[in-house]
Design an enzyme around this catalytic site. Structure first.
Site, mmCIF file in Angstrom:
data_model
loop_
_atom_site.group_PDB
_atom_site.id
_atom_site.type_symbol
_atom_site.label_atom_id
_atom_site.label_comp_id
_atom_site.label_asym_id
_atom_site.label_seq_id
_atom_site.Cartn_x
_atom_site.Cartn_y
_atom_site.Cartn_z
ATOM 1 N N ASP A 34 -0.913 -8.813 -2.350
ATOM 2 C CA ASP A 34 -1.291 -9.142 -0.974
ATOM 3 C C ASP A 34 -1.711 -10.597 -0.851
ATOM 4 O OD1 ASP A 34 -1.059 -6.674 0.528
ATOM 5 O OD2 ASP A 34 -2.665 -5.894 -0.741
ATOM 6 N N ASP A 174 1.343 1.110 3.766
ATOM 7 C CA ASP A 174 0.286 0.296 3.157
ATOM 8 C C ASP A 174 -0.990 0.412 3.974
ATOM 9 O OD1 ASP A 174 -1.185 -1.674 1.875
ATOM 10 O OD2 ASP A 174 0.053 -3.339 2.573
HETATM 11 C C1 DX5 Z 1 -4.272 -4.687 3.752
HETATM 12 C C2 DX5 Z 1 -3.410 -4.861 2.521
HETATM 13 C C3 DX5 Z 1 -3.330 -3.629 1.707
HETATM 14 C C4 DX5 Z 1 -4.616 -3.239 1.061
HETATM 15 C C5 DX5 Z 1 -4.591 -1.782 0.753
HETATM 16 O O1 DX5 Z 1 -4.256 -5.837 4.493
HETATM 17 O O2 DX5 Z 1 -2.099 -5.205 2.908
HETATM 18 O O3 DX5 Z 1 -2.294 -3.715 0.732
HETATM 19 O O4 DX5 Z 1 -4.862 -3.960 -0.116
HETATM 20 O O5 DX5 Z 1 -5.858 -1.411 0.330
HETATM 21 P P1 DX5 Z 1 -6.392 0.099 0.438
HETATM 22 O O6 DX5 Z 1 -5.415 0.931 -0.304
HETATM 23 O O7 DX5 Z 1 -7.739 0.020 -0.167
HETATM 24 O O8 DX5 Z 1 -6.409 0.423 1.920
HETATM 25 ZN ZN ZN Z 2 -0.330 -5.058 1.502
#
Ligand code: DX5
Ligand code: ZN
Length: 217
Positions: A34, A174
């Site tokens: 990310d 995601d």
């Molecule tokens: C949010 C990111 C995600 C995030 C997911 O902006 O794109 O990829 O890291 O994290 P979790 O699984 O904790 O929601």
């Molecule tokens: Zn992401």
């Protein structure tokens, strides 16, 4: 069977290499990376130097999610630092078609990401150019949020369009994936499921095993 893509945003950055080795040993084939610029989303995460560094440590597939304004400016950089797939936001990109083609010119998989407020209809004309469609199931910017489960309807919609047109993209989600809801994402027809905190909080090996067991049958 869906694939699990752990998001290293939730890793312990002080032990990033070790964390990646641990998820690799647990049997995952890809990681989700990310990148946040403090403009498209409020947070700033990391960029090319970190990806270059972890590329030396592993051959895992790097699924690079660019949460940055005008991602077309940086395709070459991310292609060269070790991305395998580069995913750009519909909302951030001024010429989506040429950006996707540029990513593919570098030999990388090209993905379109849509925020919760963006409909599948708005990206319909670009679907034929994409290798991946990533449906955000939270508003991007932070890990550890609650999944917006209504967004899973877009997965079904994208699967229907794919079938009707013989497209080949993978469908990814995601945000907010947990042990309790990953099965629902799998049953909606998701091919790739990103999980950050659900993988890296606590015992990584156990977390991967438990999450994967929900999406393997
Ligand atoms: C949010 C990111 C995600 C995030 C997911 O902006 O794109 O990829 O890291 O994290 P979790 O699984 O904790 O929601
Ligand atoms: Zn992401």
């Amino acid at each position: 069977m869906s694939k699990l893509a752990p998001s290293i945003l939730a890793a312990d950055f002080n032990r990033l290499g070790e964390n990646i080795k641990e998820i690799e040993a647990a049997g995952v084939s890809m990681i989700h990376v990310d990148v946040m610029d403090g403009m498209f989303v409020p947070s700033i995460s990391f960029g090319m130097p970190v990806i270059t560094s972890i590329r030396q440590e592993t051959d895992l597939f790097f699924d690079v999610h660019l949460m940055i304004e005008k991602p077309e400016r940086y395709i070459k950089n991310f292609a060269e630092c070790g991305a395998d797939a580069i995913l750009v936001h519909y909302e951030a990109c001024s010429d989506l078609k040429s950006t996707l083609l540029k990513i593919q010119d570098y030999g990388k998989k090209a993905g379109i990401v849509i925020n919760p407020e963006t409909s599948v209809a708005s990206i319909k004309k670009y679907l034929k150019y994409a290798d991946t469609i990533l449906v955000m199931t939270v508003h991007p910017g932070f890990g550890g949020q609650t999944m917006l489960e209504g967004e899973l309807n877009k997965v079904k919609e994208l699967a229907d369009i794919r079938e009707a047109n013989s497209y080949t993209y993978e469908i990814e989600i995601d945000g907010g994936v947990k042990q309790e809801n990953i099965r629902k994402a799998y049953e909606a027809g998701t091919d790739v499921i990103v999980a950050g905190t659900a993988v890296f909080n606590g015992n990584i090996t156990d977390n991967v095993k438990n999450l994967v067991s929900e999406i393997s049958g």
